[in-house]
Design a protein around this motif. Structure first.
Motif, PDB file in Angstrom:
ATOM      1  N   ILE A 120      37.019  10.565  31.815  1.00  0.00           N
ATOM      2  CA  ILE A 120      38.381   9.873  32.101  1.00  0.00           C
ATOM      3  C   ILE A 120      38.305   9.672  33.672  1.00  0.00           C
ATOM      4  CG2 ILE A 120      41.079   9.813  32.102  1.00  0.00           C
ATOM      5  CD1 ILE A 120      41.051  11.291  29.313  1.00  0.00           C
ATOM      6  N   GLY A 121      38.114  10.634  34.410  1.00  0.00           N
ATOM      7  CA  GLY A 121      38.154  10.541  35.729  1.00  0.00           C
ATOM      8  C   GLY A 121      37.229   9.719  36.321  1.00  0.00           C
ATOM      9  N   GLN A 122      35.916   9.699  35.712  1.00  0.00           N
ATOM     10  CA  GLN A 122      34.948   8.756  36.440  1.00  0.00           C
ATOM     11  C   GLN A 122      35.320   7.199  36.042  1.00  0.00           C
ATOM     12  OE1 GLN A 122      31.333  10.014  34.123  1.00  0.00           O
ATOM     13  NE2 GLN A 122      30.881  11.462  35.930  1.00  0.00           N
ATOM     14  N   THR A 123      35.949   7.082  34.856  1.00  0.00           N
ATOM     15  CA  THR A 123      36.416   5.762  34.373  1.00  0.00           C
ATOM     16  C   THR A 123      37.645   5.143  35.477  1.00  0.00           C
ATOM     17  OG1 THR A 123      36.084   6.184  32.052  1.00  0.00           O
ATOM     18  CG2 THR A 123      37.493   4.434  32.618  1.00  0.00           C
ATOM     19  N   ILE A 124      38.382   6.128  35.819  1.00  0.00           N
ATOM     20  CA  ILE A 124      39.435   5.569  36.590  1.00  0.00           C
ATOM     21  C   ILE A 124      39.181   5.824  38.259  1.00  0.00           C
ATOM     22  CG2 ILE A 124      41.104   5.911  34.845  1.00  0.00           C
ATOM     23  CD1 ILE A 124      42.286   8.409  36.553  1.00  0.00           C
ATOM     24  N   PHE A 125      38.000   6.392  38.413  1.00  0.00           N
ATOM     25  CA  PHE A 125      37.796   6.908  39.713  1.00  0.00           C
ATOM     26  C   PHE A 125      37.763   5.408  40.826  1.00  0.00           C
ATOM     27  CE2 PHE A 125      34.521   7.381  43.155  1.00  0.00           C
ATOM     28  CZ  PHE A 125      35.345   8.036  44.060  1.00  0.00           C
ATOM     29  N   LEU A 126      36.761   4.423  40.434  1.00  0.00           N
ATOM     30  CA  LEU A 126      36.913   3.538  41.206  1.00  0.00           C
ATOM     31  C   LEU A 126      38.140   2.400  41.383  1.00  0.00           C
ATOM     32  CD1 LEU A 126      35.073   1.649  43.046  1.00  0.00           C
ATOM     33  CD2 LEU A 126      34.193   0.500  40.939  1.00  0.00           C
ATOM     34  N   PRO A 127      38.899   2.267  40.360  1.00  0.00           N
ATOM     35  CA  PRO A 127      40.145   1.455  40.461  1.00  0.00           C
ATOM     36  C   PRO A 127      41.173   2.177  41.199  1.00  0.00           C
ATOM     37  CG  PRO A 127      39.231   1.288  38.103  1.00  0.00           C
ATOM     38  CD  PRO A 127      38.590   2.389  39.035  1.00  0.00           C
ATOM     39  N   LEU A 184      40.588   4.363  43.436  1.00  0.00           N
ATOM     40  CA  LEU A 184      39.986   4.457  45.019  1.00  0.00           C
ATOM     41  C   LEU A 184      40.358   2.991  45.511  1.00  0.00           C
ATOM     42  CD1 LEU A 184      38.609   6.008  47.145  1.00  0.00           C
ATOM     43  CD2 LEU A 184      36.462   4.993  46.352  1.00  0.00           C
ATOM     44  N   LEU A 185      40.151   1.891  45.200  1.00  0.00           N
ATOM     45  CA  LEU A 185      40.343   0.654  45.635  1.00  0.00           C
ATOM     46  C   LEU A 185      41.687   0.450  45.540  1.00  0.00           C
ATOM     47  CD1 LEU A 185      37.334  -1.290  44.131  1.00  0.00           C
ATOM     48  CD2 LEU A 185      37.505  -0.291  46.222  1.00  0.00           C
ATOM     49  N   GLY A 186      42.592   1.030  44.549  1.00  0.00           N
ATOM     50  CA  GLY A 186      44.134   0.685  44.621  1.00  0.00           C
ATOM     51  C   GLY A 186      44.600   1.494  45.917  1.00  0.00           C
ATOM     52  N   GLY A 187      44.373   2.616  46.018  1.00  0.00           N
ATOM     53  CA  GLY A 187      44.751   3.592  47.292  1.00  0.00           C
ATOM     54  C   GLY A 187      44.386   2.774  48.313  1.00  0.00           C
ATOM     55  N   VAL A 188      43.206   2.375  48.659  1.00  0.00           N
ATOM     56  CA  VAL A 188      42.952   1.708  49.755  1.00  0.00           C
ATOM     57  C   VAL A 188      43.951   0.419  50.022  1.00  0.00           C
ATOM     58  CG1 VAL A 188      41.120   0.232  50.898  1.00  0.00           C
ATOM     59  CG2 VAL A 188      40.553   2.485  49.956  1.00  0.00           C
ATOM     60  N   LEU A 189      44.185  -0.488  48.968  1.00  0.00           N
ATOM     61  CA  LEU A 189      44.895  -1.374  49.083  1.00  0.00           C
ATOM     62  C   LEU A 189      46.441  -1.063  49.295  1.00  0.00           C
ATOM     63  CD1 LEU A 189      43.588  -3.825  46.344  1.00  0.00           C
ATOM     64  CD2 LEU A 189      43.396  -4.461  48.920  1.00  0.00           C
ATOM     65  N   LEU A 230      37.838  -3.323  37.251  1.00  0.00           N
ATOM     66  CA  LEU A 230      38.757  -3.851  38.415  1.00  0.00           C
ATOM     67  C   LEU A 230      40.271  -4.216  37.900  1.00  0.00           C
ATOM     68  CD1 LEU A 230      35.983  -5.264  40.884  1.00  0.00           C
ATOM     69  CD2 LEU A 230      37.028  -2.765  40.797  1.00  0.00           C
ATOM     70  N   VAL A 231      40.309  -4.657  36.759  1.00  0.00           N
ATOM     71  CA  VAL A 231      41.730  -5.289  36.320  1.00  0.00           C
ATOM     72  C   VAL A 231      42.524  -4.204  36.338  1.00  0.00           C
ATOM     73  CG1 VAL A 231      41.198  -4.496  33.861  1.00  0.00           C
ATOM     74  CG2 VAL A 231      42.661  -6.393  34.236  1.00  0.00           C
ATOM     75  N   LEU A 232      42.152  -2.854  36.363  1.00  0.00           N
ATOM     76  CA  LEU A 232      43.016  -1.751  36.522  1.00  0.00           C
ATOM     77  C   LEU A 232      43.661  -1.865  38.026  1.00  0.00           C
ATOM     78  CD1 LEU A 232      41.422   1.046  34.747  1.00  0.00           C
ATOM     79  CD2 LEU A 232      43.060  -0.067  33.706  1.00  0.00           C
ATOM     80  N   ILE A 233      42.980  -2.280  38.889  1.00  0.00           N
ATOM     81  CA  ILE A 233      43.367  -2.140  40.163  1.00  0.00           C
ATOM     82  C   ILE A 233      44.946  -2.629  40.494  1.00  0.00           C
ATOM     83  CG2 ILE A 233      42.905  -2.680  42.955  1.00  0.00           C
ATOM     84  CD1 ILE A 233      40.184  -2.788  42.109  1.00  0.00           C
ATOM     85  N   GLY A 292      25.678  12.498  46.744  1.00  0.00           N
ATOM     86  CA  GLY A 292      25.088  11.174  47.000  1.00  0.00           C
ATOM     87  C   GLY A 292      25.990  10.037  48.000  1.00  0.00           C
ATOM     88  N   LEU A 293      25.755   8.924  47.906  1.00  0.00           N
ATOM     89  CA  LEU A 293      26.387   7.796  48.608  1.00  0.00           C
ATOM     90  C   LEU A 293      27.870   8.104  48.409  1.00  0.00           C
ATOM     91  CD1 LEU A 293      25.692   5.476  50.443  1.00  0.00           C
ATOM     92  CD2 LEU A 293      25.862   3.986  48.467  1.00  0.00           C
ATOM     93  N   TRP A 294      28.543   8.320  47.288  1.00  0.00           N
ATOM     94  CA  TRP A 294      29.911   8.402  47.253  1.00  0.00           C
ATOM     95  C   TRP A 294      30.385   9.899  48.040  1.00  0.00           C
ATOM     96  CZ3 TRP A 294      32.993   4.942  46.089  1.00  0.00           C
ATOM     97  CH2 TRP A 294      32.677   4.200  45.165  1.00  0.00           C
ATOM     98  N   GLY A 295      29.597  10.925  48.218  1.00  0.00           N
ATOM     99  CA  GLY A 295      29.937  11.975  49.006  1.00  0.00           C
ATOM    100  C   GLY A 295      30.118  11.527  50.526  1.00  0.00           C
ATOM    101  N   ILE A 296      29.006  10.726  51.017  1.00  0.00           N
ATOM    102  CA  ILE A 296      29.012  10.339  52.256  1.00  0.00           C
ATOM    103  C   ILE A 296      30.261   9.463  52.608  1.00  0.00           C
ATOM    104  CG2 ILE A 296      27.493   8.903  53.852  1.00  0.00           C
ATOM    105  CD1 ILE A 296      25.004   9.563  52.413  1.00  0.00           C
ATOM    106  N   ILE A 297      30.643   8.628  51.739  1.00  0.00           N
ATOM    107  CA  ILE A 297      31.557   7.733  52.163  1.00  0.00           C
ATOM    108  C   ILE A 297      33.044   8.634  52.253  1.00  0.00           C
ATOM    109  CG2 ILE A 297      33.157   6.033  51.139  1.00  0.00           C
ATOM    110  CD1 ILE A 297      30.382   4.379  50.057  1.00  0.00           C
ATOM    111  N   LEU A 298      33.187   9.459  51.140  1.00  0.00           N
ATOM    112  CA  LEU A 298      34.403  10.320  50.779  1.00  0.00           C
ATOM    113  C   LEU A 298      34.347  11.431  51.771  1.00  0.00           C
ATOM    114  CD1 LEU A 298      35.118   9.677  47.098  1.00  0.00           C
ATOM    115  CD2 LEU A 298      36.000   8.364  49.060  1.00  0.00           C
ATOM    116  N   ALA A 299      33.451  11.803  52.416  1.00  0.00           N
ATOM    117  CA  ALA A 299      33.261  13.286  52.926  1.00  0.00           C
ATOM    118  C   ALA A 299      34.211  13.377  54.255  1.00  0.00           C
ATOM    119  CB  ALA A 299      31.958  13.511  53.634  1.00  0.00           C
ATOM    120  N   ILE A 300      34.450  12.443  54.944  1.00  0.00           N
ATOM    121  CA  ILE A 300      35.198  12.514  56.414  1.00  0.00           C
ATOM    122  C   ILE A 300      36.797  12.628  55.738  1.00  0.00           C
ATOM    123  CG2 ILE A 300      36.035  11.571  58.380  1.00  0.00           C
ATOM    124  CD1 ILE A 300      33.364  13.362  58.291  1.00  0.00           C
TER     125      ILE A 300
END
Length: 362
Positions: A36-43, A45-50, A166-169, A323-331
């Motif tokens: 469930i966490g993996q499913t909603i993670f990207l929407p 994250l992008l929803g939080g940024v927006l 992305l429809v969840l965003i 990996g790459l997600w770790g690099i982006i979210l590390a700071i």
């Protein structure tokens, strides 16, 4: 001894490690939650940024007397208009350059291979000790490149796989804009007294930290992308638009992003004309100097206050772990943890000072 700070920190670390170990041992039980966490993670994250990008507009509209739902509707209309304007003005140029790059990819690959072969031929003329050192470093670079390449491919695949999500965003964004003030009181209601006040203050500080990072980092990345685009257009670099867009997105990765973004531009520039690579390097250097000395200090200020060496260490460790997600979210993750620890230390100091004052009065 139990009242010593080092003892309490040590016990806390041991308990955290024990909890992590137990979680690993029984991870099968939590697999549905992980899915469930993996499913909603990207929407999410992008929803939080927006959310952090659009909240200033929401506050502005509400300060003018607009109802909340009307303000949210206006924000969505503004987002839709921006996306339409972007696709109308930049979309055709991006599509044209991408198609051209795909057509020229075999030639570019052949030219890169020729340069690599030439460099290897020149290496054979060097002393044995230097050749051995170069071979060792080359193998490390190749291993890093392969790991990064696999991580980038995995990242891109996950992005495409998550496109249908992305429809969840919009749903996440709507509820974040509508109910964001309720989160801190909801969490604080589980506590009472001064601890409740401390929880609310900490959540406010975390919100300020995330807002400063997200808004500041995206603005800085956009500014760097514009500087790169102007520079690339001035020198006549091929695929200037997509290379500048790539540089803008890579600049989201602190410290390492600019170095990653300049590699394809250097390769394209060298293939186009050897001296063009020098111009590209100069443009990147100027852009980074303006960004680090002028834009970032004024946009992001000292809200994060993280030493560059700490940034490098955190990014490298997070990259190896996630990996790459770790690099982006590390700071941002590190900044949030630092905010929590800073508030905890300040609270402990207040309690200690209050206890000392009480003893002195008696």
């Amino acid at each position: 001894m139990t009242k010593k700070l080092w003892f309490q920190v040590g016990v806390g670390i041991l308990l955290a490690l024990l909890i992590i170990r137990m979680f690993i041992e029984v991870k099968g039980i939590f697999s549905p939650l992980v899915i469930i966490g993996q499913t909603i993670f990207l929407p999410l994250l992008l929803g939080g940024v927006l959310f952090y990008l659009t909240r200033p507009l929401l506050n502005f509209l509400e300060s003018k007397g607009w109802p909340r739902w009307t303000s949210i509707l206006a924000i969505f209309i503004a987002i839709g208009f921006f996306l339409w304007l972007f696709s109308f003005m930049i979309g055709p140029a991006v599509t044209k350059q991408v198609n051209s790059l795909v057509e020229d990819a075999p030639k570019i690959t052949k030219d890169v291979q020729t340069m690599v072969d030439y460099a290897l031929d020149q290496k054979n003329r060097l002393p044995d000790s230097i050749k051995e050192s170069i071979d060792n470093q080359s193998s490390k670079v190749n291993d890093f490149a392969q790991r990064f390449g696999v991580g980038l491919i995995t990242f891109i695949q996950s992005m495409f796989q998550g496109l249908f999500l992305l429809v969840l965003i919009p749903f996440f964004l709507v509820y974040l804009l509508k109910d964001h003030e309720k989160f801190a009181p909801f969490v604080a209601n589980f506590f009472s007294g001064e601890r409740k006040t401390w929880i609310r203050k900490t959540l406010v500080d975390i919100d300020i930290t995330l807002k400063s990072y997200i808004q500041g980092q995206l603005f800085v990345s956009f500014a760097v992308g514009m500087m790169l685009l102007i520079g690339y257009l001035i020198i006549g670099l091929d695929y200037a638009l997509i290379l500048a867009i790539f540089g803008m997105f890579m600049n989201v990765i602190p410290f390492l992003g600019p170095y990653i973004s300049v590699i394809p531009a250097l390769i394209i520039g060298f293939i186009q004309e050897p001296q063009m690579a020098i111009y590209v390097a100069i443009i990147m250097l100027v852009a980074q100097q303006i960004e680090s000395n002028l834009i970032s200090p004024n946009v992001m200020g000292r809200a994060l206050d993280i030493h560059p060496l700490t940034v490098i260490t955190v990014i490298l460790a997070a990259g190896n772990i996630a990996g790459l997600w770790g690099i982006i979210l590390a700071i941002p993750t590190y900044a949030v943890i630092k905010t929590i620890l800073k508030n905890a230390y300040a609270r402990r100091a207040e309690i200690k000072e209050a206890a000392t004052s009480t003893v002195e009065e008696e």
